[in-house]
Every structure is written in structure tokens, then in C-alpha cells.
Enzyme design. Structure first.
Site, PDB file in Angstrom:
ATOM      1  CD  GLU A  18      -3.156  -0.315   0.185  1.00  0.00           C
ATOM      2  OE1 GLU A  18      -3.172  -0.055  -1.039  1.00  0.00           O
ATOM      3  OE2 GLU A  18      -3.859  -1.188   0.705  1.00  0.00           O
ATOM      4  CG  HIS A  19       0.018   4.923   0.687  1.00  0.00           C
ATOM      5  ND1 HIS A  19      -0.306   6.215   0.355  1.00  0.00           N
ATOM      6  CD2 HIS A  19      -1.071   4.411   1.305  1.00  0.00           C
ATOM      7  CE1 HIS A  19      -1.536   6.484   0.772  1.00  0.00           C
ATOM      8  NE2 HIS A  19      -2.025   5.406   1.351  1.00  0.00           N
ATOM      9  CD  GLU A 143      -8.568   8.813  -8.727  1.00  0.00           C
ATOM     10  OE1 GLU A 143      -9.033   8.040  -9.590  1.00  0.00           O
ATOM     11  OE2 GLU A 143      -8.691   8.624  -7.524  1.00  0.00           O
ATOM     12  CG  ASP A 155      -6.879   2.593  -7.009  1.00  0.00           C
ATOM     13  OD1 ASP A 155      -6.223   1.792  -6.323  1.00  0.00           O
ATOM     14  OD2 ASP A 155      -7.153   3.743  -6.635  1.00  0.00           O
TER      15      ASP A 155
HETATM   16  C1  GLA Z   1      -5.390   4.881  -3.451  1.00  0.00           C
HETATM   17  C2  GLA Z   1      -4.750   5.340  -4.741  1.00  0.00           C
HETATM   18  C3  GLA Z   1      -3.741   4.325  -5.271  1.00  0.00           C
HETATM   19  C4  GLA Z   1      -2.779   3.859  -4.185  1.00  0.00           C
HETATM   20  C5  GLA Z   1      -3.519   3.519  -2.899  1.00  0.00           C
HETATM   21  C6  GLA Z   1      -2.589   3.241  -1.759  1.00  0.00           C
HETATM   22  O1  GLA Z   1      -6.196   3.776  -3.694  1.00  0.00           O
HETATM   23  O2  GLA Z   1      -5.738   5.590  -5.715  1.00  0.00           O
HETATM   24  O3  GLA Z   1      -3.064   4.854  -6.381  1.00  0.00           O
HETATM   25  O4  GLA Z   1      -1.784   4.829  -3.962  1.00  0.00           O
HETATM   26  O5  GLA Z   1      -4.404   4.554  -2.494  1.00  0.00           O
HETATM   27  O6  GLA Z   1      -1.878   2.082  -1.998  1.00  0.00           O
END
Ligand code: GLA
Length: 343
Positions: A18-19, A143, A155
């Protein structure tokens, strides 16, 4: 040129990593079966008319000059503008948008919306669109530049490349997407709502991204993928902790791939717990409501549980052992197929 098309794009759950996407790292998401459907009908004139069936709102704008607005309309206008810039001859159309994925839940309703909109408009134009990876980048520009969230490609790639029964190991440096069988035997992955609404553009998301960019600047490297734990230690607080999270989550992605290969669900659960601790303490994207939802899953017998997506609210993810009863309100999630045209 078709007169009518329907496109569906799924939301996603990220198993781990994540991130990491905007840090050119690794992640292991899967598309879910819930998502957004866009029905597009070609019309005459030069207008795009859009209706959001769930929200009960509509929008109407010139296909040649989409102006900036806020909310869900920004995604529709951004889709038209970005497709036009990419050379797709977007025709005037009537669009009907309906979703089955909760908004503000961290399940990527916004990527599902971008992907379904662009797939529908490309099909309606009768022209060939960009390949899936290029389309993911285009959707991410919608986005970033129209909705104001500086999100990465996680995503959109998950929604476009999703496969039934598989997660996707994505390397955001090479943009290689590799399907990984997600056979949980009797175990279940569930999400549970923390009760706190999540919105990337309004949360600390952009600030985290800026902190990572600052860390790279101080270290003189193009992305945190090039950093080592020793380099992270030299950074001032909180940048050292931000980098530490990213480096450790990259490692956990491949450990999770290995745990899945060996069907070692205890280990997979431990990795989810470690990821949550790292996101809570080092990356600081958890909240009391999110921690409480994680604790509820653990109390119900989850082998591991963690905050998912951008964080600062939304749903959490848990891996329930065979026979464990999900807490009230938990929803079982399973990997589903990626975005596609219907009919
Ligand atoms: C959101 C963002 C993604 C990613 C996640 C964290 O979903 O849209 O691009 O950075 O947070 O992993």
C-alpha cells in the site's frame, strides 16, 4: 460506429503493498465483482449528457470544451477531455452511470468509474483506444488533473487487468503485471466498513505523496524503489518512517506471493498484521475508527487484518480462518474479472 455500448469496470481490493505504487514499488491487488457500469448511446449535436443513477444527478456539457467542475461530474468531463487529447474522436453521447461498489470505501469506486467511462466512450467512438497500460495512465490523469487526487496506477491497473481467481503482482517500475493464483482453500477475505468516509483528494493522501517526493529529493534518487533501509535511516522524521513503510511493504508483497504459493495462510495473516502496523505507525494513514474495525476482525478470529487503499477511513481487509464467523457487516470479497464491454 456502434449506437449503443455498455462497459463495466470493477473496483479492487489490495491484498498487500500500500502506498507503494507512486513510489515505483510492488503491490498485489485483485479486481472484485462489484464495480461501475456505464451505458453509452450515440446522439446527435455536440453535447455529452450524463446521468448518475445512484446519486440522482445529471450533467450536460459540450464534447468539445469540457469545463472543470467538482464531484462525480469531474470524472466524466475529465474522461472526455483526456480521451480527446489522446486522439480518440469522442462522439456526442448520452451516458448512464450505475455502481455496485460503495463510494468512499477505499474499494476504488473512482477508478471503476474512470475505466468504465473511457471503455464505453472508446467503443462508441469506433476507433481503437490505447492498450490497457496506457489506458490506466490516461485514467489516472483524470483522477490527478480533474478530481485533484494525486493517486498512482494501482486501482486502474487492477481494474483493467483483473482476472477471476487471481491477484496481480504489479511492479510499478517496469509496469509488469503478473497474475498470481489466489486460492485461499477454506479461508475467506472480507472487508469491513470502518464507518469513516474516505476521499483521497481531501485526506492526507497528497501530503504523503509529497513527503515521499521530498525523501527522494534529499536522498538524490528518482524514487523510493532505489532506497535502502540504511538510506531511509538517514532521513529526518517523519520521512524516515514514510520510506521505511514503503521499503518494508515492497518486501511483504513478495513474501505474500510466496505464502500464497505455499498455502501458508498463517504467514499471510502475519504479513497483513505487519502491514497494518507499518501503515498505522510509520505511514500514519490509520485512524481510531479504522483501528477499531481491524480489532473487530481480529476478535472474530482473523489471521490478519489491515487498513486498505488510501487510508484515513474506508473499509479494512481481514483474512478469516476456515470456520471463523465474519463480524456483522463484513462482506466476503473474491477476485473477479477485469473491465470489459458487456453484451
Ligand atoms: C489509493 C490510490 C492508489 C494507491 C492507494 C494506496 O487507492 O488511488 O493509487 O496509492 O491509495 O496504496
Amino acid at each position: 460506429m456502434p449506437l449503443h455500448v455498455t462497459a463495466f469496470a470493477p473496483g479492487r481490493v489490495n491484498l498487500i503493498g500500500e502506498h507503494t505504487d507512486y513510489n515505483q514499488g510492488l503491490a498485489l491487488p485483485f479486481a472484485i465483482s462489484e464495480g461501475v457500469t456505464v451505458k453509452a448511446t450515440a446522439t446527435s449535436g455536440r453535447l455529452i449528457r450524463a446521468k448518475a443513477l445512484d446519486l440522482g444527478g445529471d450533467d450536460s456539457f459540450s464534447v468539445d470544451h469540457p469545463r472543470r467542475v467538482r464531484g462525480w461530474r469531474a470524472f466524466v468531463r475529465g474522461a472526455v477531455a483526456e480521451l480527446t487529447s489522446a486522439g480518440v474522436p469522442v462522439p456526442p453521447a448520452r451516458l448512464e452511470i450505475a455502481g455496485t461498489v460503495s463510494r468512499g470505501a477505499g474499494l476504488s469506486s473512482s477508478a471503476a468509474l474512470e475505466v468504465a467511462l473511457t471503455l464505453a466512450l472508446i467503443a462508441l467512438s469506433g476507433a481503437g483506444g490505447p492498450d490497457r497500460t496506457e489506458l490506466a495512465k490516461l485514467c489516472s490523469r483524470i483522477e490527478n488533473e480533474w478530481a485533484g487526487a494525486r493517486t498512482g496506477l494501482l486501482d486502474q491497473l487492477a481494474s483493467l487487468y483483473g482476472e477471476a481467481d487471481h491477484a496481480l503482482r504489479i511492479d510499478f517500475r517496469s509496469l509488469e503485471v503478473r497474475p498470481v493464483a489466489l486460492d485461499l482453500e477454506e479461508h475467506q477475505l472480507v472487508t469491513l466498513d470502518s464507518g469513516q468516509h474516505h476521499a483521497n483528494a481531501a485526506s492526507g493522501y497528497n501530503e504523503r505523496r509529497a513527503e515521499c517526493a521530498r525523501a527522494c529529493e534529499l536522498l538524490g534518487i528518482p524514487s523510493l524503489r532505489e532506497a535502502t533501509p540504511e538510506m531511509a535511516d538517514q532521513l529526518p522524521d517523519p520521512l524516515d518512517r514514510r520510506a521505511r513503510h514503503v521499503l518494508s511493504d515492497n518486501v511483504r508483497v513478495d513474501q505474500a506471493v510466496e505464502a500464497l504459493r505455499r498455502c501458508d495462510f498463517e504467514q499471510l495473516g502475519r504479513l497483513l498484521d505487519e502491514a497494518h502496523a507499518s501503515l498505522r505507525d510509520d505511514y500514519e494513514i490509520s485512524t481510531p475508527a479504522v483501528d477499531a474495525a481491524v480489532a473487530r476482525l481480529k476478535a472474530a478470529g482473523a489471521l490478519g487484518a489491515r487498513v486498505i487503499g488510501g487510508g484515513f477511513g474506508g473499509h479494512v481487509l481481514g483474512l478469516l480462518a476456515a470456520g471463523a464467523r465474519p463480524p456483522e457487516g463484513a462482506v466476503v470479497v473474491q477476485p473477479g474479472a477485469g473491465a470489459r464491454l458487456l453484451e
